[in-house]
Structures are given as structure tokens and as C-alpha cells.
Design a protein around this motif. Structure first.
Motif, PDB file in Angstrom:
ATOM      1  N   LEU A  40      -9.679  26.810 -21.088  1.00  0.00           N
ATOM      2  CA  LEU A  40      -8.488  26.747 -20.232  1.00  0.00           C
ATOM      3  C   LEU A  40      -8.601  27.680 -19.031  1.00  0.00           C
ATOM      4  O   LEU A  40      -8.266  27.264 -17.912  1.00  0.00           O
ATOM      5  N   PRO A  41      -9.088  28.922 -19.184  1.00  0.00           N
ATOM      6  CA  PRO A  41      -9.282  29.745 -17.978  1.00  0.00           C
ATOM      7  C   PRO A  41     -10.238  29.123 -16.965  1.00  0.00           C
ATOM      8  O   PRO A  41     -10.023  29.236 -15.756  1.00  0.00           O
ATOM      9  N   ILE A  42     -11.274  28.432 -17.441  1.00  0.00           N
ATOM     10  CA  ILE A  42     -12.193  27.757 -16.516  1.00  0.00           C
ATOM     11  C   ILE A  42     -11.456  26.651 -15.768  1.00  0.00           C
ATOM     12  O   ILE A  42     -11.572  26.525 -14.542  1.00  0.00           O
ATOM     13  N   LEU A  43     -10.680  25.848 -16.485  1.00  0.00           N
ATOM     14  CA  LEU A  43      -9.921  24.775 -15.827  1.00  0.00           C
ATOM     15  C   LEU A  43      -8.916  25.344 -14.833  1.00  0.00           C
ATOM     16  O   LEU A  43      -8.736  24.793 -13.739  1.00  0.00           O
ATOM     17  N   ILE A  44      -8.293  26.444 -15.185  1.00  0.00           N
ATOM     18  CA  ILE A  44      -7.340  27.091 -14.266  1.00  0.00           C
ATOM     19  C   ILE A  44      -8.078  27.598 -13.027  1.00  0.00           C
ATOM     20  O   ILE A  44      -7.600  27.449 -11.899  1.00  0.00           O
ATOM     21  N   ALA A  45      -9.275  28.167 -13.226  1.00  0.00           N
ATOM     22  CA  ALA A  45     -10.072  28.659 -12.090  1.00  0.00           C
ATOM     23  C   ALA A  45     -10.449  27.522 -11.138  1.00  0.00           C
ATOM     24  O   ALA A  45     -10.601  27.738  -9.932  1.00  0.00           O
ATOM     25  N   LEU A  46     -10.572  26.315 -11.676  1.00  0.00           N
ATOM     26  CA  LEU A  46     -10.936  25.155 -10.848  1.00  0.00           C
ATOM     27  C   LEU A  46      -9.716  24.401 -10.307  1.00  0.00           C
ATOM     28  O   LEU A  46      -9.862  23.343  -9.712  1.00  0.00           O
ATOM     29  N   SER A  47      -8.533  24.948 -10.512  1.00  0.00           N
ATOM     30  CA  SER A  47      -7.300  24.242 -10.128  1.00  0.00           C
ATOM     31  C   SER A  47      -7.199  23.934  -8.640  1.00  0.00           C
ATOM     32  O   SER A  47      -6.758  22.851  -8.269  1.00  0.00           O
ATOM     33  N   THR A  98     -11.461  16.851 -13.128  1.00  0.00           N
ATOM     34  CA  THR A  98     -11.300  15.402 -13.014  1.00  0.00           C
ATOM     35  C   THR A  98      -9.816  15.059 -12.986  1.00  0.00           C
ATOM     36  O   THR A  98      -8.962  15.907 -13.292  1.00  0.00           O
ATOM     37  N   GLU A  99      -9.519  13.807 -12.654  1.00  0.00           N
ATOM     38  CA  GLU A  99      -8.132  13.336 -12.724  1.00  0.00           C
ATOM     39  C   GLU A  99      -7.608  13.487 -14.154  1.00  0.00           C
ATOM     40  O   GLU A  99      -6.461  13.869 -14.363  1.00  0.00           O
ATOM     41  N   HIS A 100      -8.468  13.177 -15.116  1.00  0.00           N
ATOM     42  CA  HIS A 100      -8.068  13.288 -16.529  1.00  0.00           C
ATOM     43  C   HIS A 100      -7.635  14.713 -16.878  1.00  0.00           C
ATOM     44  O   HIS A 100      -6.703  14.905 -17.653  1.00  0.00           O
ATOM     45  N   SER A 101      -8.293  15.700 -16.298  1.00  0.00           N
ATOM     46  CA  SER A 101      -7.935  17.093 -16.606  1.00  0.00           C
ATOM     47  C   SER A 101      -6.524  17.446 -16.144  1.00  0.00           C
ATOM     48  O   SER A 101      -5.896  18.347 -16.708  1.00  0.00           O
ATOM     49  N   HIS A 102      -6.032  16.718 -15.156  1.00  0.00           N
ATOM     50  CA  HIS A 102      -4.683  17.000 -14.660  1.00  0.00           C
ATOM     51  C   HIS A 102      -3.605  16.604 -15.675  1.00  0.00           C
ATOM     52  O   HIS A 102      -2.460  17.036 -15.566  1.00  0.00           O
ATOM     53  N   THR A 103      -3.982  15.816 -16.682  1.00  0.00           N
ATOM     54  CA  THR A 103      -3.023  15.481 -17.737  1.00  0.00           C
ATOM     55  C   THR A 103      -2.717  16.700 -18.602  1.00  0.00           C
ATOM     56  O   THR A 103      -1.785  16.667 -19.410  1.00  0.00           O
ATOM     57  N   LEU A 104      -3.488  17.767 -18.437  1.00  0.00           N
ATOM     58  CA  LEU A 104      -3.250  19.011 -19.192  1.00  0.00           C
ATOM     59  C   LEU A 104      -2.223  19.922 -18.521  1.00  0.00           C
ATOM     60  O   LEU A 104      -1.904  20.977 -19.054  1.00  0.00           O
ATOM     61  N   GLY A 109       1.211  24.588 -18.964  1.00  0.00           N
ATOM     62  CA  GLY A 109       2.536  25.161 -18.687  1.00  0.00           C
ATOM     63  C   GLY A 109       3.259  25.564 -19.958  1.00  0.00           C
ATOM     64  O   GLY A 109       3.859  26.644 -20.041  1.00  0.00           O
ATOM     65  N   ALA A 110       3.186  24.698 -20.979  1.00  0.00           N
ATOM     66  CA  ALA A 110       3.849  25.007 -22.252  1.00  0.00           C
ATOM     67  C   ALA A 110       3.184  26.206 -22.928  1.00  0.00           C
ATOM     68  O   ALA A 110       3.868  27.065 -23.496  1.00  0.00           O
ATOM     69  N   LEU A 111       1.858  26.283 -22.877  1.00  0.00           N
ATOM     70  CA  LEU A 111       1.162  27.431 -23.455  1.00  0.00           C
ATOM     71  C   LEU A 111       1.513  28.720 -22.718  1.00  0.00           C
ATOM     72  O   LEU A 111       1.689  29.774 -23.335  1.00  0.00           O
ATOM     73  N   ASN A 112       1.647  28.630 -21.406  1.00  0.00           N
ATOM     74  CA  ASN A 112       2.045  29.790 -20.614  1.00  0.00           C
ATOM     75  C   ASN A 112       3.438  30.265 -21.024  1.00  0.00           C
ATOM     76  O   ASN A 112       3.661  31.457 -21.255  1.00  0.00           O
ATOM     77  N   GLU A 113       4.343  29.318 -21.141  1.00  0.00           N
ATOM     78  CA  GLU A 113       5.719  29.642 -21.537  1.00  0.00           C
ATOM     79  C   GLU A 113       5.758  30.255 -22.934  1.00  0.00           C
ATOM     80  O   GLU A 113       6.396  31.278 -23.168  1.00  0.00           O
TER      81      GLU A 113
END
Length: 125
Positions: A40-47, A98-104, A109-113
Motif C-alpha cells: 500500500l505505501p508503494i501504491l500511495i507513492a505512485l498516486s 493501473t486503472e484497476h489499482s484505482h479501485t483501491l 481511505g477506509a484503512l486510513n480512517e
């Protein structure tokens, strides 16, 4: 805030044990894909934009190059990240979500909350 009953129905648990057990498979799949400390941190870094390996490494504090390489391969296998090699000298490699990753988005957001609430519960901040 949703009631326990509303949440269980959303998870596919209408109250019957078989339904709840059936809901476990997709949850296991999701946890397997997102497991570990780094995905998840990697995906956030690529946001915001595609990045090169060293840029990701700088953004994700504490990750080793070996672990970053492994996690990027896993994310690519699960179609959450693409790897593009450019014909330059030396070759330039960029990673992007990827576009698919945006479904996360809602999951992150829920994990952050929840993480914020949990942190307050445990350490009072």
C-alpha cells in the motif's frame, strides 16, 4: 456510521453461516494481494505520477531495494502496477498505477480512517 447488521450484509453475510464463509474467499484474496508492510505505501507513492525505481525507494522510507523489487513484481502480477521500459541508454524504467489499482481508493481511505481511530484508541493521539 453503519450498523453491524448493515456491514455484515455488505460483506455478503446475510446471517447464515454459509453466506459468511462464502464472504471469506474474496477477503482472503484481497489480503493476499495487499499483504505485507509495503504494497500500500508503494501504491500511495505512485498516486500522483509514474516514477522510477529510485524515486519510489526514496518515497517509501525504510524499504530495501530487494524488497521494493519483489513488491513491484507482485503488484505487477496482480495488475496494480505497470512497468514500462524506455529505449534509452541506459534503459529507463518507470512504474505506474493501473486503472484497476484505482479501485483501491475507498479501501485505502477506509484503512486510513480506521488506522486513525485505532491509533487514538491505543495511544490516545
Amino acid at each position: 456510521m453503519k450498523t453491524k447488521s448493515e456491514i455484515t450484509k455488505e460483506m455478503g453475510c446475510g446471517g447464515e453461516p454459509e453466506e459468511c464463509l462464502g464472504a471469506l474467499l474474496p477477503v482472503r484474496d484481497a489480503l493476499e494481494v495487499l499483504s505485507g508492510r509495503w504494497k500500500l505505501p508503494i501504491l500511495i507513492a505512485l498516486s500522483n505520477r509514474p516514477k522510477r525505481f529510485k524515486e519510489i525507494s526514496k518515497d517509501v522510507k525504510g524499504i530495501t531495494d530487494k524488497m521494493l523489487s519483489k513488491e513491484l513484481k507482485d503488484l505487477e502480477i496482480n495488475k496494480l502496477v505497470t512497468r514500462t521500459v524506455y529505449d534509452t541508454f541506459p534503459p529507463t524504467v518507470e512504474y505506474a498505477r493501473t486503472e484497476h489499482s484505482h479501485t483501491l481508493y475507498n479501501v485505502i481511505g477506509a484503512l486510513n480512517e480506521w488506522g486513525t481511530l485505532h491509533r487514538k484508541e491505543i495511544i490516545g493521539h
